[in-house]
Design an enzyme around this catalytic site. Structure first.
Site, PDB file in Angstrom:
ATOM      1  N   CYS A 134      35.445   0.681  12.415  1.00  0.00           N
ATOM      2  CA  CYS A 134      35.105   2.085  12.669  1.00  0.00           C
ATOM      3  C   CYS A 134      36.240   2.999  12.205  1.00  0.00           C
ATOM      4  O   CYS A 134      37.255   3.131  12.890  1.00  0.00           O
ATOM      5  CB  CYS A 134      34.823   2.300  14.154  1.00  0.00           C
ATOM      6  SG  CYS A 134      34.450   4.010  14.549  1.00  0.00           S
ATOM      7  N   CYS A 137      36.994   5.939  14.469  1.00  0.00           N
ATOM      8  CA  CYS A 137      37.752   5.584  15.681  1.00  0.00           C
ATOM      9  C   CYS A 137      39.221   5.324  15.356  1.00  0.00           C
ATOM     10  O   CYS A 137      40.105   5.767  16.075  1.00  0.00           O
ATOM     11  CB  CYS A 137      37.212   4.304  16.328  1.00  0.00           C
ATOM     12  SG  CYS A 137      35.432   4.180  16.403  1.00  0.00           S
ATOM     13  N   ASP A 138      39.476   4.569  14.306  1.00  0.00           N
ATOM     14  CA  ASP A 138      40.819   4.013  14.104  1.00  0.00           C
ATOM     15  C   ASP A 138      41.576   4.557  12.899  1.00  0.00           C
ATOM     16  O   ASP A 138      42.760   4.258  12.740  1.00  0.00           O
ATOM     17  CB  ASP A 138      40.712   2.477  13.952  1.00  0.00           C
ATOM     18  CG  ASP A 138      40.199   1.825  15.229  1.00  0.00           C
ATOM     19  OD1 ASP A 138      40.438   2.393  16.307  1.00  0.00           O
ATOM     20  OD2 ASP A 138      39.566   0.770  15.149  1.00  0.00           O
TER      21      ASP A 138
END
Ligand code: NDP
Length: 310
Positions: A134, A137-138
């Site tokens: 992701c 997300c990261d």
């Protein structure tokens, strides 16, 4: 046999938020936690985009906060995996580990989706230490670094473009000689000077001391011009698709060709009255914790209305 008003399947943001709303509506919900307590989010290292946590939050803590919030209003938790359902009857039947049987007036499915992985050993070794599925997300953790994105579809192109906005350099590892993504996404990737597309490459293994520092690739495997290539990278992002965790419900609930549960427009209603779907199991597009949480709230509100109508 256990009789409940509202049964929630899944312990990600959608499930827990549904539990908070359902318990505050006095539905005394029971939540079956499933195989991955806390859901997909717990595979990441830190959550920085969920409102309410200005300094970021460790995913297990955030999920535990949600769990305790629902518990405070009376949600009961069952650790175990749902192995069978029967939605052809009313109340609906749900079995946990084949043995424990529940009857529920309303069921909220919040079983999420799982990112597809390549299946190579080193992906597991470095999970959470350079391997992610992701970028939203990261990606932030790889500012000014070099990363690779695997895949040639719209998700891979979108993630590569997103990462190019943060990183020094982005490789795209594409197994075919072309991108499968839509024309506009392809053009964005191909015109981005920070992105280098490695067509006809497959990942053999990831390397590094305790974290990802490189990847060994093979070019045109099995062809006369087959060649090995090593790239130095700090992050390895999988973007080869997701599969929703909905197999269990396929005999009762309508799903699309990919397996995502079909809901009635903007509402969480499925084709089965009293069965609702929330979060990534019904969302092929956004796949964000905050979106899943919102749909969990909607599912509980609809479950409450449904139960009151019985
Ligand atoms: P897709 O199935 O479209 O693409 C998956 C990609 O991963 C393909 O390039 C595929 O290669 C590659 N792949 C699959 N398995 C492997 C493997 N084992 N090794 C290497 N590569 C692999 O998935 P997406 O998640 O990209 O998209 C899903 C759907 O969502 C699509 O319909 C897409 O259009 C849509 N979407 C739309 C967006 C938008 O419009 N903005 C954004 C994101 C998704 P190959 O081509 O060789 O099969």
């Amino acid at each position: 046999m256990n009789k409940v008003k509202c049964l929630i399947i899944g312990s990600g943001p959608a499930g827990y938020t549904a539990a908070i709303y359902a318990s505050r509506a006095n539905l005394q919900p029971v939540l079956i936690e499933g195989p991955q307590l806390g859901g997909q989010l717990t595979t990441t290292t830190e959550v920085e985009n969920f409102p309410g946590y200005p300094d970021g939050v460790e995913p297990f803590r955030m999920m535990d906060d949600m769990k305790r919030q629902a518990e405070r209003f009376g949600t009961k938790y069952v650790s175990g995996i749902v192995t069978k359902v029967d939605f052809s009857v009313s109340p609906k039947k749900v079995w946990v580990e084949d043995t424990e049987e529940y009857e529920a007036d309303a069921v909220i499915i919040a079983t999420g989706a799982s990112a597809k992985y390549l299946g190579i050993e080193s992906e597991r070794t470095y999970k959470g230490r350079g391997v992610s599925a992701c970028a939203t997300c990261d990606g932030f953790f790889y500012r000014k670094k070099t990363v690779a994105v695997v895949g040639g579809g719209d998700t891979a192109c979108e993630e590569a473009n997103y990462l190019a906005g943060l990183c020094e350099k982005v490789y795209m590892i594409v197994r075919k000689p072309y991108l499968r993504a839509s024309e506009i996404m392809q053009q964005r990737v191909l015109n981005n000077p920070k992105i280098e597309v490695l067509f006809e490459h497959n990942t053999v293994q990831l390397t590094g001391e305790g974290k990802v520092q490189g990847a060994d690739l093979v070019y045109r495997k099995g062809e006369p011009d087959e060649a090995m290539k090593h790239i130095a990278i700090d992050g390895f992002f999988l973007a080869i698709g997701h599969h929703p965790n909905t197999e269990l419900f396929k005999d009762f609930v309508n799903r699309d060709a990919e397996g995502y549960i079909l809901v009635d427009g903007d509402s969480p209603k499925t084709n089965v009255p009293g069965v609702f779907a929330a979060g990534d199991c019904a969302d092929p597009h956004y796949r964000q914790a905050i979106v899943a949480a919102g749909s969990g709230a909607k599912a509980a509100i609809e479950a409450d209305k449904y139960i009151k109508s019985l």
